[in-house]
Design an enzyme around this catalytic site. Structure first.
Site, PDB file in Angstrom:
ATOM      1  N   HIS A  74       0.875  -1.167   0.000  1.00  0.00           N
ATOM      2  CA  HIS A  74       0.000   0.000   0.000  1.00  0.00           C
ATOM      3  C   HIS A  74       0.918   1.225   0.000  1.00  0.00           C
ATOM      4  O   HIS A  74       2.009   1.177   0.582  1.00  0.00           O
ATOM      5  CB  HIS A  74      -0.831   0.121   1.279  1.00  0.00           C
ATOM      6  CG  HIS A  74      -1.764  -1.013   1.577  1.00  0.00           C
ATOM      7  ND1 HIS A  74      -1.356  -2.165   2.175  1.00  0.00           N
ATOM      8  CD2 HIS A  74      -3.102  -1.124   1.412  1.00  0.00           C
ATOM      9  CE1 HIS A  74      -2.392  -2.962   2.347  1.00  0.00           C
ATOM     10  NE2 HIS A  74      -3.475  -2.357   1.896  1.00  0.00           N
ATOM     11  N   ASP A 115       2.212   1.970   3.448  1.00  0.00           N
ATOM     12  CA  ASP A 115       3.132   1.009   4.093  1.00  0.00           C
ATOM     13  C   ASP A 115       4.558   1.422   3.812  1.00  0.00           C
ATOM     14  O   ASP A 115       5.411   1.376   4.693  1.00  0.00           O
ATOM     15  CB  ASP A 115       3.047  -0.414   3.512  1.00  0.00           C
ATOM     16  CG  ASP A 115       1.664  -0.953   3.385  1.00  0.00           C
ATOM     17  OD1 ASP A 115       0.818  -0.575   4.200  1.00  0.00           O
ATOM     18  OD2 ASP A 115       1.439  -1.772   2.464  1.00  0.00           O
ATOM     19  N   GLU A 123      -9.048 -13.807  -1.301  1.00  0.00           N
ATOM     20  CA  GLU A 123      -8.282 -14.072  -0.072  1.00  0.00           C
ATOM     21  C   GLU A 123      -8.965 -15.173   0.736  1.00  0.00           C
ATOM     22  O   GLU A 123     -10.168 -15.099   1.020  1.00  0.00           O
ATOM     23  CB  GLU A 123      -8.174 -12.781   0.743  1.00  0.00           C
ATOM     24  CG  GLU A 123      -7.396 -12.971   2.030  1.00  0.00           C
ATOM     25  CD  GLU A 123      -6.959 -11.646   2.650  1.00  0.00           C
ATOM     26  OE1 GLU A 123      -6.609 -10.727   1.895  1.00  0.00           O
ATOM     27  OE2 GLU A 123      -6.984 -11.551   3.880  1.00  0.00           O
ATOM     28  N   GLU A 141     -10.974  -7.071  -4.439  1.00  0.00           N
ATOM     29  CA  GLU A 141     -10.743  -8.098  -3.407  1.00  0.00           C
ATOM     30  C   GLU A 141     -11.943  -8.191  -2.476  1.00  0.00           C
ATOM     31  O   GLU A 141     -12.188  -7.283  -1.678  1.00  0.00           O
ATOM     32  CB  GLU A 141      -9.482  -7.733  -2.615  1.00  0.00           C
ATOM     33  CG  GLU A 141      -9.146  -8.744  -1.538  1.00  0.00           C
ATOM     34  CD  GLU A 141      -7.865  -8.383  -0.785  1.00  0.00           C
ATOM     35  OE1 GLU A 141      -6.941  -7.822  -1.389  1.00  0.00           O
ATOM     36  OE2 GLU A 141      -7.817  -8.673   0.426  1.00  0.00           O
TER      37      GLU A 141
HETATM   38  C1  XLS Z   1      -7.561  -6.640   4.430  1.00  0.00           C
HETATM   39  C2  XLS Z   1      -7.114  -6.878   3.073  1.00  0.00           C
HETATM   40  C3  XLS Z   1      -5.974  -5.983   2.620  1.00  0.00           C
HETATM   41  C4  XLS Z   1      -5.858  -5.966   1.129  1.00  0.00           C
HETATM   42  C5  XLS Z   1      -5.048  -4.852   0.586  1.00  0.00           C
HETATM   43  O1  XLS Z   1      -8.232  -7.440   5.031  1.00  0.00           O
HETATM   44  O2  XLS Z   1      -6.784  -8.216   2.923  1.00  0.00           O
HETATM   45  O3  XLS Z   1      -4.787  -6.403   3.208  1.00  0.00           O
HETATM   46  O4  XLS Z   1      -5.340  -7.150   0.649  1.00  0.00           O
HETATM   47  O5  XLS Z   1      -5.593  -3.624   0.889  1.00  0.00           O
HETATM   48 NI    NI Z   2      -5.864  -9.034   1.218  1.00  0.00          NI
HETATM   49 NI    NI Z   3      -7.533  -9.639   4.711  1.00  0.00          NI
END
Ligand code: XLS
Ligand code: NI
Ligand code: NI
Length: 439
Positions: free
Chosen positions: A100, A103, A267, A231
């Site tokens: 990010h 980060d 994820e 995501e």
């Molecule tokens: C949070 C998300 C984050 C994304 C990126 O739960 O997984 O880490 O992958 O912003």
């Molecule tokens: Ni993530």
């Molecule tokens: Ni996550």
């Protein structure tokens, strides 16, 4: 000075090895089903968890104070961390990384100052990428940490928050392009709602779509050709995130005409929070043409939040790799370890143990999945299960030759359906187990 002086390049030593700092299954150059493991798996390390997580949780402050951070703060700390991160990736053999904006570079007091910080760090990231060969899988912007985003970013009730987020993503796209990033991810952050009475759902969804279109337009304008990802996550931090799961995201993308520009980044722990499995989410996305990338981690089924643990369950990695192989593997995405070491694992070496475990679990999963796929046993059993669709009325329906009327006639003449066949779930499970545990 090296951040990990005691650790040298992690090597593949094979299944007999008990060296905790070696791979037992991940052999990057080994060819499996026509491709090297490295190219199948496309591992990536997450900048945020690896270097920025301090182990704090809602009940206690940080437990991890890495030696390289000692005494440093702000931009100085960001600068130091670049060097540490690339030493880590190089020693681990991680071909990719993700970050990010906030980060990698500390946020400044103004957007202009934040951008200046980011530029300084991007210069260093670029140098390190060139030196080590580690590449950027995707970039993203943190649109949830700063209090200005308390109501969300693109879906905020405050139009200025939308504007700030737009400016931030504009910059994030520019630096992702500058670093040769192969993708850009939208994770909702606080794009969701807590209370249905104070939220205008329609307006917020429209705004999110507008925001993503602006990103797509700007990408075209600057010549960023990386893949956009969406995501899904059903909850946390808001109780109802708009990017709930694959199905909800794909519906959103199609409704707003974004389907040609955005694929899914799935994820594992988000899938389980949504009451699905990761293989369900992947299979759904892939079967609809939206397979993009994977944030590899795992949750704890006894806990209802995003624990972001490292994946070690070979059964689970096998399921993931089965879906990937079935759909021809990654085109642009990879396996990004969106995972953190436990709060109690506070030593630098734990970062290596964690990633080695995850990489080995996926390498083993790949091998098992490739063997299953190569045998064709499961595919054949599935094909047989649907054999009624290959000829007769099934083939005719698929070819569009029927209507309710003609099918009524068909059944009136036939009387009853052909006898059903067993679903053979247990046999399917046994076949998978035979490959998972060959001895
Ligand atoms: C949070 C998300 C984050 C994304 C990126 O739960 O997984 O880490 O992958 O912003
Ligand atoms: Ni993530
Ligand atoms: Ni996550």
């Amino acid at each position: 000075m090296a951040a990990f002086p005691e650790i040298s390049k992690i090597k593949f030593e094979g299944v007999q090895s008990s060296n905790p700092l070696a791979f037992r299954f991940y052999n990057p150059d080994e060819v499996i089903a026509g491709k090297t493991m490295k190219d199948h798996l496309r591992f990536s390390a997450a900048y945020w968890h690896t270097l920025c997580g301090d182990g704090s949780d809602p009940f206690g402050s940080g437990t991890r104070f890495y030696p390289w951070d000692n005494g440093l703060s702000g931009l100085d700390r960001s600068i130091k961390r670049v060097e540490v991160f690339f030493e880590f990736c190089e020693k681990l053999g991680s071909p990719y990384y993700c970050f990010h904006d906030r980060d990698v570079a500390a946020e400044g007091k103004t957007l202009a100052e934040s951008n200046k910080n980011l530029d300084a760090i991007v210069k260093l990231l670029k140098e390190r990428q060139q030196k080590t060969g580690v590449k950027l899988l995707w970039g993203t912007a943190n649109l949830f940490g700063n209090p200005r985003y308390m109501h969300g970013a693109a879906t905020s009730s405050n139009a200025d928050a939308f504007a700030y987020a737009a400016a931030q993503v504009k910059k994030a796209l520019e630096v992702t392009l500058e670093l040769g990033g192969e993708g850009y991810t939208f994770w909702g952050g606080r794009e969701g709602y807590q209370c249905i009475w104070n939220a205008d759902l329609k307006r917020e969804a429209d705004h999110l779509a507008k925001f993503m279109h602006m990103a797509v337009d700007y990408a075209k304008e600057i010549g960023f050709q990386g893949q956009f990802y969406f995501e899904p996550k059903p909850k946390e931090p808001t109780k109802h995130q708009y990017d709930f799961d694959s199905a909800a995201c794909i519906n959103f993308l199609r409704t707003y005409g974004l389907q040609d520009y955005v694929k899914m980044n799935i994820e594992t722990n988000h899938a389980t929070l949504a009451g699905h499995t990761v293989e369900h989410e992947l299979e759904y996305a892939a079967s609809q043409g939206f397979l993009g990338s994977i944030d590899a981690n795992t949750g704890d089924l006894l806990l209802g939040w995003d624990t972001d643990q490292f994946p070690t369950n070979v059964y689970e990695t096998t399921k993931i790799m089965l879906v990937l192989l079935k759909y021809g593997g990654f085109k642009t995405g990879g396996l990004n370890f969106d995972a953190k070491v436990r709060r109690e694992s506070f030593e630098p070496v734990d970062l290596f143990y964690a990633h080695i475990g995850g990489m080995d679990a996926f390498a083993k999963g790949l091998k098992i999945a490739a063997a299953i796929q190569e045998s064709g046993e499961i595919a054949k059993m599935v094909k047989d299960r649907y054999s009624s669709w290959n000829s007769g009325v099934g083939a005719e329906i698929e070819a569009g030759k029927h209507s309710f009327k003609t099918l009524e006639k068909y059944i009136l003449e036939k009387g009853e359906v052909a006898p059903n066949k067993s679903g053979r779930q247990e046999l399917f499970e046994n076949v998978v187990n035979r490959y998972t545990f060959p001895q």
